[in-house]
Design an enzyme around this catalytic site. Structure first.
Site, PDB file in Angstrom:
ATOM      1  N   HIS A   1       1.524   0.360   0.206  1.00 34.77           N
ATOM      2  CA  HIS A   1       2.331  -0.737  -0.317  1.00 34.77           C
ATOM      3  C   HIS A   1       1.853  -2.048   0.301  1.00 34.77           C
ATOM      4  CE1 HIS A   1       4.819   2.665  -1.484  1.00 34.77           C
ATOM      5  NE2 HIS A   1       5.524   1.864  -2.255  1.00 34.77           N
ATOM      6  N   ASN A   2       0.727  -1.982   1.015  1.00 36.25           N
ATOM      7  CA  ASN A   2       0.182  -3.157   1.708  1.00 36.25           C
ATOM      8  C   ASN A   2      -0.826  -3.849   0.778  1.00 36.25           C
ATOM      9  OD1 ASN A   2      -1.742  -4.659   3.265  1.00 36.25           O
ATOM     10  ND2 ASN A   2      -1.061  -3.625   5.124  1.00 36.25           N
TER      11      ASN A   2
ATOM     12  N   ASP B   1      -4.667   4.929   7.178  1.00 41.34           N
ATOM     13  CA  ASP B   1      -3.825   4.530   8.306  1.00 41.34           C
ATOM     14  C   ASP B   1      -4.737   3.847   9.293  1.00 41.34           C
ATOM     15  OD1 ASP B   1      -0.995   4.599   9.147  1.00 41.34           O
ATOM     16  OD2 ASP B   1      -1.889   5.344  10.982  1.00 41.34           O
TER      17      ASP B   1
ATOM     18  N   PHE C   1      -6.354 -10.296   6.189  1.00 42.27           N
ATOM     19  CA  PHE C   1      -4.930 -10.041   6.378  1.00 42.27           C
ATOM     20  C   PHE C   1      -4.716  -9.533   7.799  1.00 42.27           C
ATOM     21  CE2 PHE C   1      -4.730  -5.351   6.271  1.00 42.27           C
ATOM     22  CZ  PHE C   1      -5.993  -5.045   5.784  1.00 42.27           C
TER      23      PHE C   1
ATOM     24  N   TYR D   1      -4.385  -8.709  11.433  1.00 43.27           N
ATOM     25  CA  TYR D   1      -4.909  -9.264  12.692  1.00 43.27           C
ATOM     26  C   TYR D   1      -6.306  -9.864  12.528  1.00 43.27           C
ATOM     27  CZ  TYR D   1      -1.069  -6.735  15.029  1.00 43.27           C
ATOM     28  OH  TYR D   1       0.160  -6.264  15.436  1.00 43.27           O
TER      29      TYR D   1
ATOM     30  N   LYS E   1     -16.979  -8.869   5.097  1.00 45.57           N
ATOM     31  CA  LYS E   1     -16.041  -8.000   5.845  1.00 45.57           C
ATOM     32  C   LYS E   1     -16.019  -6.596   5.228  1.00 45.57           C
ATOM     33  CE  LYS E   1     -11.354  -6.861   7.089  1.00 45.57           C
ATOM     34  NZ  LYS E   1      -9.936  -6.911   6.805  1.00 45.57           N
TER      35      LYS E   1
HETATM   36  P1  IMP Z   1      -0.482   0.993   8.676  1.00 46.04           P
HETATM   37  O1  IMP Z   1      -1.812   1.670   8.528  1.00 46.04           O
HETATM   38  O2  IMP Z   1       0.189   0.805   7.363  1.00 46.04           O
HETATM   39  O3  IMP Z   1       0.368   1.651   9.704  1.00 46.04           O
HETATM   40  O4  IMP Z   1      -0.729  -0.495   9.160  1.00 46.04           O
HETATM   41  C1  IMP Z   1      -1.862  -0.866   9.837  1.00 46.04           C
HETATM   42  C2  IMP Z   1      -1.788  -2.303  10.264  1.00 46.04           C
HETATM   43  O5  IMP Z   1      -3.011  -2.570  10.953  1.00 46.04           O
HETATM   44  C3  IMP Z   1      -1.749  -3.293   9.107  1.00 46.04           C
HETATM   45  O6  IMP Z   1      -0.462  -3.681   8.789  1.00 46.04           O
HETATM   46  C4  IMP Z   1      -2.539  -4.478   9.667  1.00 46.04           C
HETATM   47  O7  IMP Z   1      -1.716  -5.300  10.403  1.00 46.04           O
HETATM   48  C5  IMP Z   1      -3.499  -3.845  10.661  1.00 46.04           C
HETATM   49  N1  IMP Z   1      -4.804  -3.736  10.030  1.00 46.04           N
HETATM   50  C6  IMP Z   1      -5.372  -2.642   9.484  1.00 46.04           C
HETATM   51  N2  IMP Z   1      -6.567  -2.935   8.948  1.00 46.04           N
HETATM   52  C7  IMP Z   1      -6.742  -4.257   9.150  1.00 46.04           C
HETATM   53  C8  IMP Z   1      -7.785  -5.148   8.795  1.00 46.04           C
HETATM   54  O8  IMP Z   1      -8.795  -4.818   8.152  1.00 46.04           O
HETATM   55  N3  IMP Z   1      -7.601  -6.408   9.193  1.00 46.04           N
HETATM   56  C9  IMP Z   1      -6.513  -6.830   9.877  1.00 46.04           C
HETATM   57  N4  IMP Z   1      -5.515  -6.060  10.194  1.00 46.04           N
HETATM   58  C10 IMP Z   1      -5.617  -4.761   9.846  1.00 46.04           C
END
Ligand code: IMP
Length: 202
Positions: free
Chosen positions: A14-15, A74, A160, A162, A183
């Site tokens: 959902h990201n 993840d 997005f 970090y 990237k």
């Molecule tokens: P999850 O995998 O949904 O638990 O969330 C992983 C979190 O890691 C994301 O919400 C981002 O904040 C961070 N993240 C993962 N991949 C990236 C990236 O490519 N760039 C910046 N932040 C990332």
């Protein structure tokens, strides 16, 4: 290793930032991509304490609910001087009562490094674990990473999460400043994707 032979793949996220990147990475393979959000699927709770466990939860849930193969990611950032934190809790560090605030999360990371007087370079690794799951419960897992260091103040408004504080090794631009195509060619997700594509896609 099972090959992917369907026409449609559910991206179990959902990201919006991840979805854009995953769709771009899958583009060359002519696969129709639909997101869990578009299908109206819920977000399952990520109850494991490691990337692979949470990737499995998301992919299997989406595959079961949709009846289609599903791909999850993840991911997170592990900071060496913080003992690997925030790691699997990377998204949680950004939570506020009004949604996620990544500027605040990055500031939190930097403040903790300052409080520890951590030596430079403040090294960190982005990790991505991909899980491709089928409705019959079969799965394939792939792990990718990219090493770098953290910079402050944050730089750039692309990408997005970090991205603005992460400077990959050998580069002068943070992921937040870098052209997205660049990237996508060198990120933790790209690394895991290369392994996925070699193993499962034609
Ligand atoms: P999850 O995998 O949904 O638990 O969330 C992983 C979190 O890691 C994301 O919400 C981002 O904040 C961070 N993240 C993962 N991949 C990236 C990236 O490519 N760039 C910046 N932040 C990332």
């Amino acid at each position: 290793m099972r090959r992917f032979s369907d026409k449609t793949l559910v991206v179990a996220t959902h990201n919006a930032g991840k979805l854009t990147e995953i769709a771009a990475l899958l583009k060359p393979y002519g696969i129709k991509v639909v997101s869990a959000g578009e299908l109206g699927l819920d977000e399952p709770e990520e109850t494991e304490d490691n990337f692979a466990g949470n990737a499995r939860i998301k992919a299997h849930y989406a595959a079961r609910e949709s009846g289609l193969p599903a791909l999850s990611d993840d991911s997170g950032i592990s900071v060496d001087a913080l003992g690997g934190a925030p790691g699997v809790y990377t998204a949680d560090w950004a939570e506020t009562p009004n949604g996620r605030d990544f500027a605040m999360a990055m500031e939190k990371v930097w403040e903790k490094l300052e409080a520890l007087n951590a030596p430079e370079p403040r090294t960190a690794t982005f990790n991505s674990t991909l899980c491709l799951a089928w409705p019959d419960g079969h799965e394939e897992l792939f792990v990718g990473k990219v090493d770098g260091r953290l910079v402050w103040p944050m730089r750039g408004d692309r990408g997005f999460g970090y991205d603005p504080m992460f400077l990959p090794n050998g580069e002068v631009e943070t992921f937040g400043e870098m052209d997205p195509d660049k990237k996508h060619g060198m990120s933790h997700r790209a690394d895991a994707f290369r392994k996925l594509v070699d193993a499962c896609f034609d």
